[in-house]
Write an enzyme that holds these catalytic residues in place. Structure first.
Site, PDB file in Angstrom:
ATOM      1  N   SER A 131     -43.996 -66.244 -58.118  1.00  0.00           N
ATOM      2  CA  SER A 131     -43.947 -64.899 -57.527  1.00  0.00           C
ATOM      3  C   SER A 131     -42.596 -64.730 -56.855  1.00  0.00           C
ATOM      4  O   SER A 131     -41.979 -65.715 -56.426  1.00  0.00           O
ATOM      5  CB  SER A 131     -45.057 -64.749 -56.478  1.00  0.00           C
ATOM      6  OG  SER A 131     -44.846 -63.583 -55.699  1.00  0.00           O
ATOM      7  N   TYR A 144     -49.465 -67.613 -48.713  1.00  0.00           N
ATOM      8  CA  TYR A 144     -49.323 -67.272 -50.145  1.00  0.00           C
ATOM      9  C   TYR A 144     -47.907 -67.606 -50.613  1.00  0.00           C
ATOM     10  O   TYR A 144     -47.708 -68.236 -51.667  1.00  0.00           O
ATOM     11  CB  TYR A 144     -49.633 -65.787 -50.364  1.00  0.00           C
ATOM     12  CG  TYR A 144     -49.432 -65.340 -51.796  1.00  0.00           C
ATOM     13  CD1 TYR A 144     -50.328 -65.697 -52.798  1.00  0.00           C
ATOM     14  CD2 TYR A 144     -48.326 -64.565 -52.150  1.00  0.00           C
ATOM     15  CE1 TYR A 144     -50.126 -65.293 -54.113  1.00  0.00           C
ATOM     16  CE2 TYR A 144     -48.120 -64.156 -53.455  1.00  0.00           C
ATOM     17  CZ  TYR A 144     -49.020 -64.527 -54.446  1.00  0.00           C
ATOM     18  OH  TYR A 144     -48.809 -64.128 -55.745  1.00  0.00           O
TER      19      TYR A 144
END
Ligand SMILES: NC(=O)c1ccc[n+]([C@@H]2O[C@H](COP(=O)([O-])OP(=O)(O)OC[C@H]3O[C@@H](n4cnc5c(N)ncnc54)[C@H](O)[C@@H]3O)[C@@H](O)[C@H]2O)c1
Length: 243
Positions: A131, A144
């Site tokens: 990501s 995250y």
């Protein structure tokens, strides 16, 4: 020769589109998801769905074995399953931390470890879904982002360690993608529409990527078209990290 792949997080979103694209490219696929909706992808002799939690101890070994028994070889592992957590550090518990690493990181390592001996035989590939949060700081995503940073580094590490054995290891780093992934977090905002506008404003392209745009990048990194590429984190982010 028919190629064979394992794709995790395949029931919806990016993973589902990866299965569809791989199928179109002639791969046979074991498609794994904790959601029973993965069964919709079943296609005799071509797509074998498995409903399983990637975080369960037995899952990576069982999935890799299923692919090699069913298809006789393994050419590609797509480590894509993950959960999102948008929470600032002072509101993040130890349990939040452990649970997210247990889903987003440990299985990526364990799937890779189970698959690599087979990939060395086929001179295959791993493509991980990282990501932009693993590349640059993004507010309120501390754990995250840490999980995605770990995937970025695992990708580079395995690329270096396995290149001599003919295995390529790359990752994609999506920006915001139009899947259900972040909707729940956004719907908890006082003003979800304003929050979405901020997200879009951070992407020079002015929109989210489609899951198929990310899937195409993953299939490219798995194909001979990218034979010279290993250890690369390919951003599919509409210009997010270029700002
Ligand atoms: N959507 C985005 O904006 C975005 C941005 C950057 C990175 N990503 C990454 O893309 C990947 C795919 O996300 P998506 O947007 O397609 O999300 P999604 O929620 O649409 O799909 C994720 C799939 O993974 C499955 N999954 C989650 N936990 C699992 C587990 N423990 N075991 C097995 N399956 C599990 C879910 O059931 C779901 O089908 C993830 O790694 C995510 O971190 C997404």
């Amino acid at each position: 020769m028919k190629l064979s792949a394992v794709v995790t997080g395949a029931a919806r979103g990016i993973g589902r589109d990866v299965v569809v694209r791989l199928r179109g490219a002639g791969y046979r696929v074991v498609a794994v998801d904790v959601s029973p909706a993965v069964a919709d992808l079943a296609e005799d002799g071509w797509v074998v769905p498995m409903t399983a939690d990637v975080a369960a101890d037995a899952t990576p070994g069982a999935v890799v074995e299923r692919a090699t028994v069913e298809f006789g070889r393994l050419d590609l592992l797509v480590n894509n399953a993950a959960r999102f957590l948008r929470r600032p550090i002072l509101e993040t518990s130890d349990d939040d931390f452990d649970a997210l690493f247990a889903t987003n990181v440990r299985p990526v390592f364990r799937f890779a470890r189970a698959a690599l001996p087979h990939l060395a035989r086929s001179r295959g590939c791993i493509v991980n879904t990282a990501s932009i949060s693993g590349l640059v700081g993004v507010p309120n995503q501390v754990v995250y982002a840490m999980t995605k940073g770990a995937i970025v580094q695992l990708t580079r590490q395995l690329a270096v360690e396995w290149a001599a054995r003919g295995v390529r290891v790359n990752a994609v780093a999506p920006g915001a993608v139009d899947t259900g992934f972040m909707d729940e977090a956004r719907s908890a905002d006082p003003d979800p529409a304003a929050s979405l506008a901020v997200t879009l404003g951070n992407h020079p392209i002015g929109r989210m990527s489609t899951p198929d745009e990310v899937a195409r990048a993953i299939v490219f990194l798995a194909s001979p078209e990218s034979a010279g590429i290993t250890g690369t984190i390919l951003s599919v982010d509409g210009g997010y990290v270029a700002r």
